[in-house]
Write a protein that holds these residues in place. Structure first.
Motif, mmCIF file in Angstrom:
data_model
loop_
_atom_site.group_PDB
_atom_site.id
_atom_site.type_symbol
_atom_site.label_atom_id
_atom_site.label_comp_id
_atom_site.label_asym_id
_atom_site.label_seq_id
_atom_site.Cartn_x
_atom_site.Cartn_y
_atom_site.Cartn_z
ATOM 1 N N LEU A 39 1.499 -4.788 6.382
ATOM 2 C CA LEU A 39 0.751 -3.650 5.851
ATOM 3 C C LEU A 39 1.595 -2.843 4.870
ATOM 4 O O LEU A 39 1.111 -2.433 3.806
ATOM 5 N N GLU A 40 2.869 -2.656 5.180
ATOM 6 C CA GLU A 40 3.765 -1.931 4.288
ATOM 7 C C GLU A 40 3.898 -2.655 2.944
ATOM 8 O O GLU A 40 3.847 -2.038 1.882
ATOM 9 N N ARG A 41 4.052 -3.972 2.976
ATOM 10 C CA ARG A 41 4.155 -4.754 1.733
ATOM 11 C C ARG A 41 2.864 -4.683 0.934
ATOM 12 O O ARG A 41 2.891 -4.581 -0.292
ATOM 13 N N ALA A 42 1.718 -4.755 1.604
ATOM 14 C CA ALA A 42 0.428 -4.686 0.899
ATOM 15 C C ALA A 42 0.262 -3.318 0.244
ATOM 16 O O ALA A 42 -0.168 -3.223 -0.911
ATOM 17 N N LEU A 43 0.617 -2.248 0.957
ATOM 18 C CA LEU A 43 0.530 -0.911 0.377
ATOM 19 C C LEU A 43 1.480 -0.775 -0.815
ATOM 20 O O LEU A 43 1.132 -0.168 -1.827
ATOM 21 N N TYR A 44 2.673 -1.339 -0.694
ATOM 22 C CA TYR A 44 3.613 -1.285 -1.806
ATOM 23 C C TYR A 44 3.022 -1.987 -3.031
ATOM 24 O O TYR A 44 3.096 -1.469 -4.146
ATOM 25 N N LEU A 45 2.444 -3.166 -2.807
ATOM 26 C CA LEU A 45 1.887 -3.922 -3.930
ATOM 27 C C LEU A 45 0.736 -3.187 -4.603
ATOM 28 O O LEU A 45 0.634 -3.179 -5.823
ATOM 29 N N PHE A 46 -0.130 -2.587 -3.817
ATOM 30 C CA PHE A 46 -1.330 -1.977 -4.376
ATOM 31 C C PHE A 46 -1.121 -0.556 -4.891
ATOM 32 O O PHE A 46 -1.867 -0.102 -5.746
ATOM 33 N N ILE A 47 -0.109 0.148 -4.389
ATOM 34 C CA ILE A 47 0.040 1.557 -4.759
ATOM 35 C C ILE A 47 1.325 1.796 -5.553
ATOM 36 O O ILE A 47 1.293 2.175 -6.717
#
Length: 172
Positions: free
Chosen positions: A34-42
């Protein structure tokens, strides 16, 4: 809500102590995903825009020094993109191993029951068999979900790196 918690408690008791460790491992793995996905999208978009703006503000883009700066920028952003992906991949690999450990501990319990009772009493062996199969299933489910997520993250990072290389063009 209380019924849900009781169902989780019963499931954990049926699977043994290894199931708690597998559950904690899967929880940590999905937090990192989840942290990696948030980093990628935001957050990555801001860093990428800053790097592109810095590159476009340069007057010299063709010299060897400029190319080294370009490579350094791409490498730095790629390292930030990869972040905790190696840890996620290690946790994915650890899930089935912990499931196997649960299988071994459950089978040890089955053999203990057989040694104590002296026969193959099915009722007394049932709890050991469930402690052998449930952690295996949980480890495999965690590993499969993590494999899909880490594959998606790797593919997205590779795509973002390609987009970054294209955005930092050499021509003036």
């Amino acid at each position: 809500m209380i019924e849900f918690l009781e169902a989780i408690r019963d499931f954990t008791e049926t699977g043994g102590q290894v199931l708690l460790v597998i559950g904690l491992l899967i929880f940590v793995m999905w937090l990192l995903i989840l942290e990696r996905a948030l980093y990628l999208f935001i957050w990555h978009k801001n860093f990428k825009n800053e790097a592109v703006a810095m590159w476009k503000a340069r007057t010299d883009r063709k010299s060897w020094f400029a190319q080294q700066i370009r490579q350094q920028t791409i490498s730095r952003l790629t390292m930030q993109l990869n972040g905790s992906i190696p840890i996620i991949q290690a946790l994915v690999a650890l899930c089935p191993l912990l499931g196997l450990m649960g299988t071994v501990t459950g089978m040890i319990e089955v053999f203990d029951v057989m040694a104590i009772s002296g026969s193959g009493n099915a009722r007394s062996m049932a709890s050991g068999v469930s402690k052998a199969t449930i952690p295996t299933m949980a480890g495999m489910v965690g590993a499969l979900s993590g494999v899909f997520a880490s594959t998606w993250l790797n593919r997205t990072v590779k795509s973002e790196r390609t987009h970054l290389e294209d955005a930092l063009t050499i021509e003036r």
